[in-house]
Design a protein around this motif. Structure first.
Motif, PDB file in Angstrom:
ATOM      1  N   UNK A 116       0.831  -1.212   0.000  1.00  0.00           N
ATOM      2  CA  UNK A 116       0.000   0.000   0.000  1.00  0.00           C
ATOM      3  C   UNK A 116       0.861   1.256   0.000  1.00  0.00           C
ATOM      4  N   UNK A 117       1.854   1.287   0.873  1.00  0.00           N
ATOM      5  CA  UNK A 117       2.566   2.543   1.125  1.00  0.00           C
ATOM      6  C   UNK A 117       3.730   2.830   0.191  1.00  0.00           C
ATOM      7  N   UNK A 118       4.189   1.838  -0.566  1.00  0.00           N
ATOM      8  CA  UNK A 118       5.246   2.127  -1.525  1.00  0.00           C
ATOM      9  C   UNK A 118       4.794   3.183  -2.533  1.00  0.00           C
ATOM     10  N   UNK A 119       3.504   3.177  -2.865  1.00  0.00           N
ATOM     11  CA  UNK A 119       2.968   4.188  -3.784  1.00  0.00           C
ATOM     12  C   UNK A 119       2.790   5.532  -3.090  1.00  0.00           C
ATOM     13  N   UNK A 120       2.760   5.501  -1.767  1.00  0.00           N
ATOM     14  CA  UNK A 120       2.504   6.704  -0.972  1.00  0.00           C
ATOM     15  C   UNK A 120       3.795   7.441  -0.618  1.00  0.00           C
ATOM     16  N   UNK A 121       4.842   6.684  -0.339  1.00  0.00           N
ATOM     17  CA  UNK A 121       6.087   7.288   0.122  1.00  0.00           C
ATOM     18  C   UNK A 121       6.709   8.176  -0.953  1.00  0.00           C
ATOM     19  N   UNK A 122       7.439   9.178  -0.493  1.00  0.00           N
ATOM     20  CA  UNK A 122       8.052  10.162  -1.388  1.00  0.00           C
ATOM     21  C   UNK A 122       9.390   9.654  -1.939  1.00  0.00           C
ATOM     22  N   UNK A 123       9.789  10.237  -3.064  1.00  0.00           N
ATOM     23  CA  UNK A 123      11.022   9.819  -3.722  1.00  0.00           C
ATOM     24  C   UNK A 123      12.261  10.095  -2.879  1.00  0.00           C
ATOM     25  N   UNK A 124      12.176  11.070  -1.974  1.00  0.00           N
ATOM     26  CA  UNK A 124      13.351  11.413  -1.178  1.00  0.00           C
ATOM     27  C   UNK A 124      13.468  10.550   0.087  1.00  0.00           C
ATOM     28  N   UNK A 125      12.599   9.556   0.226  1.00  0.00           N
ATOM     29  CA  UNK A 125      12.671   8.611   1.343  1.00  0.00           C
ATOM     30  C   UNK A 125      13.338   7.331   0.854  1.00  0.00           C
ATOM     31  N   UNK A 126      14.418   6.902   1.515  1.00  0.00           N
ATOM     32  CA  UNK A 126      15.217   5.785   1.013  1.00  0.00           C
ATOM     33  C   UNK A 126      15.351   4.606   1.969  1.00  0.00           C
ATOM     34  N   UNK A 127      15.079   4.791   3.227  1.00  0.00           N
ATOM     35  CA  UNK A 127      15.343   3.740   4.195  1.00  0.00           C
ATOM     36  C   UNK A 127      14.384   2.571   4.156  1.00  0.00           C
ATOM     37  N   UNK A 128      14.931   1.352   4.111  1.00  0.00           N
ATOM     38  CA  UNK A 128      14.160   0.117   4.234  1.00  0.00           C
ATOM     39  C   UNK A 128      13.029   0.029   3.214  1.00  0.00           C
ATOM     40  N   UNK A 129      13.355   0.381   1.987  1.00  0.00           N
ATOM     41  CA  UNK A 129      12.383   0.291   0.903  1.00  0.00           C
ATOM     42  C   UNK A 129      12.961  -0.559  -0.231  1.00  0.00           C
ATOM     43  N   UNK A 130      12.092  -1.273  -0.953  1.00  0.00           N
ATOM     44  CA  UNK A 130      12.576  -2.134  -2.036  1.00  0.00           C
ATOM     45  C   UNK A 130      13.389  -1.361  -3.072  1.00  0.00           C
ATOM     46  N   UNK A 131      14.503  -1.948  -3.499  1.00  0.00           N
ATOM     47  CA  UNK A 131      15.368  -1.403  -4.541  1.00  0.00           C
ATOM     48  C   UNK A 131      15.973  -0.046  -4.168  1.00  0.00           C
ATOM     49  N   UNK A 132      16.042   0.235  -2.873  1.00  0.00           N
ATOM     50  CA  UNK A 132      16.675   1.469  -2.388  1.00  0.00           C
ATOM     51  C   UNK A 132      17.597   1.120  -1.232  1.00  0.00           C
ATOM     52  N   UNK A 133      18.667   1.866  -1.089  1.00  0.00           N
ATOM     53  CA  UNK A 133      19.595   1.611   0.003  1.00  0.00           C
ATOM     54  C   UNK A 133      20.328   2.904   0.364  1.00  0.00           C
ATOM     55  N   UNK A 134      21.307   2.764   1.241  1.00  0.00           N
ATOM     56  CA  UNK A 134      22.073   3.938   1.684  1.00  0.00           C
ATOM     57  C   UNK A 134      22.772   4.620   0.509  1.00  0.00           C
ATOM     58  N   UNK A 135      23.317   3.835  -0.400  1.00  0.00           N
ATOM     59  CA  UNK A 135      24.016   4.413  -1.548  1.00  0.00           C
ATOM     60  C   UNK A 135      23.054   5.210  -2.431  1.00  0.00           C
ATOM     61  N   UNK A 136      21.802   4.760  -2.534  1.00  0.00           N
ATOM     62  CA  UNK A 136      20.804   5.508  -3.303  1.00  0.00           C
ATOM     63  C   UNK A 136      20.591   6.884  -2.693  1.00  0.00           C
ATOM     64  N   UNK A 137      20.510   6.928  -1.363  1.00  0.00           N
ATOM     65  CA  UNK A 137      20.309   8.200  -0.669  1.00  0.00           C
ATOM     66  C   UNK A 137      21.511   9.121  -0.856  1.00  0.00           C
ATOM     67  N   UNK A 138      22.716   8.565  -0.782  1.00  0.00           N
ATOM     68  CA  UNK A 138      23.936   9.366  -0.946  1.00  0.00           C
ATOM     69  C   UNK A 138      24.020   9.932  -2.356  1.00  0.00           C
ATOM     70  N   UNK A 139      23.678   9.124  -3.350  1.00  0.00           N
ATOM     71  CA  UNK A 139      23.689   9.597  -4.739  1.00  0.00           C
ATOM     72  C   UNK A 139      22.697  10.742  -4.933  1.00  0.00           C
ATOM     73  N   UNK A 140      21.509  10.596  -4.350  1.00  0.00           N
ATOM     74  CA  UNK A 140      20.480  11.633  -4.485  1.00  0.00           C
ATOM     75  C   UNK A 140      20.932  12.933  -3.826  1.00  0.00           C
ATOM     76  N   UNK A 141      21.501  12.821  -2.626  1.00  0.00           N
ATOM     77  CA  UNK A 141      21.979  14.002  -1.913  1.00  0.00           C
ATOM     78  C   UNK A 141      23.104  14.676  -2.686  1.00  0.00           C
ATOM     79  N   UNK A 142      24.009  13.879  -3.225  1.00  0.00           N
ATOM     80  CA  UNK A 142      25.125  14.404  -4.013  1.00  0.00           C
ATOM     81  C   UNK A 142      24.610  15.209  -5.208  1.00  0.00           C
ATOM     82  N   UNK A 143      23.612  14.680  -5.887  1.00  0.00           N
ATOM     83  CA  UNK A 143      23.031  15.344  -7.059  1.00  0.00           C
ATOM     84  C   UNK A 143      22.363  16.657  -6.683  1.00  0.00           C
ATOM     85  N   UNK A 144      21.643  16.671  -5.576  1.00  0.00           N
ATOM     86  CA  UNK A 144      20.955  17.883  -5.112  1.00  0.00           C
ATOM     87  C   UNK A 144      21.955  19.005  -4.856  1.00  0.00           C
TER      88      UNK A 144
END
Length: 433
Positions: A116-144
């Motif tokens: 239900x909530x995977x469709x609800x969560x925002x793109x900038x949320x990375x923790x404990x979600x399918x196909x996302x990890x710490x490196x995904x969050x670091x890459x996003x922050x780096x790009x911003x």
């Protein structure tokens, strides 16, 4: 069962106002057997000390009995067993370990909530979600920071988040999308299950045990409504300059174009979190000048370098590329580096007389590979090289302190290392891919 969960996810994505009123029946024999298959058998046991292997001996009967209890609403989770694991700062982190049967139900519940909530969560949320990890969050922050108009960073920390989740707010948040009273009741049971600490059962009026299967998803739901939506609908819409957030579970970094708005956010954040029984950890939170002009401005003010901040085990700092362009670089944080070396020293000290030298090196190689897989990221080659060097020093130190009969002097160590080399530092993650 996967098809049914996919259908739920599709409805949740297409109908953003849809309230799901019939979900409980998905926790059936098929679902629980699948969860049993997926659960690892080498995990710590709960207060009943039942392992996966023991539960498997009467698997069909156990699952059938569990289903009966779920259907007649007599199922009651056992208290979670609290254990403490060391942190890098010398403190400990409490973890809650549920009983095996509770793990099964939690995994089933978690699959439903995620669908239900995977469709609800925002793109900038990375923790404990399918196909996302710490490196995904670091890459996003780096790009911003590198591509945006960012000049200020707010490195915020929530004080004891998992221990302070308010149960009433948690249920209110769930009821936005979930109208099945049986699912709500099941969540309440897990929240109120209690915990066993040093043999004493304690009630749990607030918080959700860190370490349980469903807790990360519940935490994301809580922060989705208390932080993420607020940032998106209030902060971003009302601030003139660019404002961005990158969140991994309860660890998040906010970036701003203007100092006045960054400072305003810090004030608003305190009151926003307080509303939901949360508190900013002031000793671990800070606002810093950070971005393409940070170093120049800091030098004009008499400072030598731009400030840094830590996020997900890395110290992020302002730098330049070989061509002179602004770059955000990162290295293993001193805190994490020291903690990892300390942990290895404690481990090698404890096993040096118990394990064969070949097994010691085999396990050491595994530890090094695991370290490289996480910390082997763009710009961090020096620090993972230093880590490998410190591991070699620790190996020689403690292997040479075994009994006199089995001493491992420098020449023997060098010879052994020649024919049994440790894996070399390797970069595994490119932040630009």
């Amino acid at each position: 069962m996967e098809t049914k969960l996919i259908k739920i996810a599709e409805i949740a994505r297409q109908k953003t106002k849809e309230k799901f009123t019939s979900l409980y029946h998905y926790i059936n024999k098929e679902m629980l057997l699948k969860c049993h298959k997926q659960l690892l058998g080498n995990k710590a046991t709960g207060i009943d000390d039942v392992t996966k292997q023991e539960y498997s001996k009467e698997l069909d009967n156990n699952i059938e009995n569990l289903i009966v209890k779920l259907r007649n609403h007599s199922y009651k989770p056992q208290a979670v067993k609290r254990v403490y694991i060391p942190k890098g700062d010398g403190k400990t982190r409490p973890l809650g370990i549920p009983s095996y049967e509770d793990k099964l139900v939690q995994m089933a519940l978690n699959k439903i909530l995620q669908s239900i909530y995977e469709a609800e969560f925002k793109d900038f949320s990375y923790g404990f979600r399918p196909k996302r990890n710490c490196h995904s969050a670091i890459k996003a922050l780096n790009k911003v920071i590198e591509n945006g108009r960012i000049n200020y960073v707010v490195d915020a920390d929530i004080k004891g988040f998992f221990n302070n989740v308010n149960h009433e707010w948690m249920i209110k948040f769930l009821e936005v999308r979930i109208g099945d009273p049986n699912i709500i009741s099941l969540v309440k049971k897990f929240l109120k299950a209690g915990l066993m600490d040093n043999g004493i059962i304690k009630t749990t009026e607030i918080g959700t045990p860190q370490g349980s299967i469903v807790s990360p998803t519940l935490a994301n739901i809580y922060l989705h409504y208390s932080l993420d939506l607020w940032f998106e609908k209030v902060i971003k819409r009302n601030f003139r300059g660019q404002s961005e957030i990158t969140r991994y579970a309860d660890d998040f970094v906010c970036c701003f174009q203007y100092e006045s708005e960054a400072r305003q956010f810090c004030r608003l954040l305190v009151s926003r979190l307080n509303k939901f029984n949360l508190e900013v950890e002031r000793t671990k939170s800070k606002l810093i000048l950070f971005g393409r002009f940070a170093e120049e401005i800091r030098k004009s003010r008499g400072f030598k370098n731009a400030e840094t901040f830590d996020f997900l085990g890395f110290t992020h700092y302002c730098a330049k590329s070989k061509r002179g362009y602004f770059r955000v670089k990162r290295k293993t944080s001193k805190k994490k580096f020291k903690a990892k070396i300390k942990d290895f020293n404690q481990w090698i000290k404890s096993v040096r007389n118990k394990l064969h030298i070949g097994d010691v090196f085999k396990l050491t190689k595994q530890k090094l590979i695991g370290h490289y897989q996480y910390y082997g990221i763009t710009d961090n080659s020096y620090m993972i090289g230093q880590f490998c060097l410190e591991i070699k020093k620790a190996l020689f130190k403690w292997l040479n302190r075994r009994s006199q009969r089995r001493s491992f002097d420098l020449e023997k160590f060098k010879m052994y290392m020649k024919y049994n080399p440790l894996p070399k530092p390797k970069m595994n993650v490119n932040v630009y891919r």
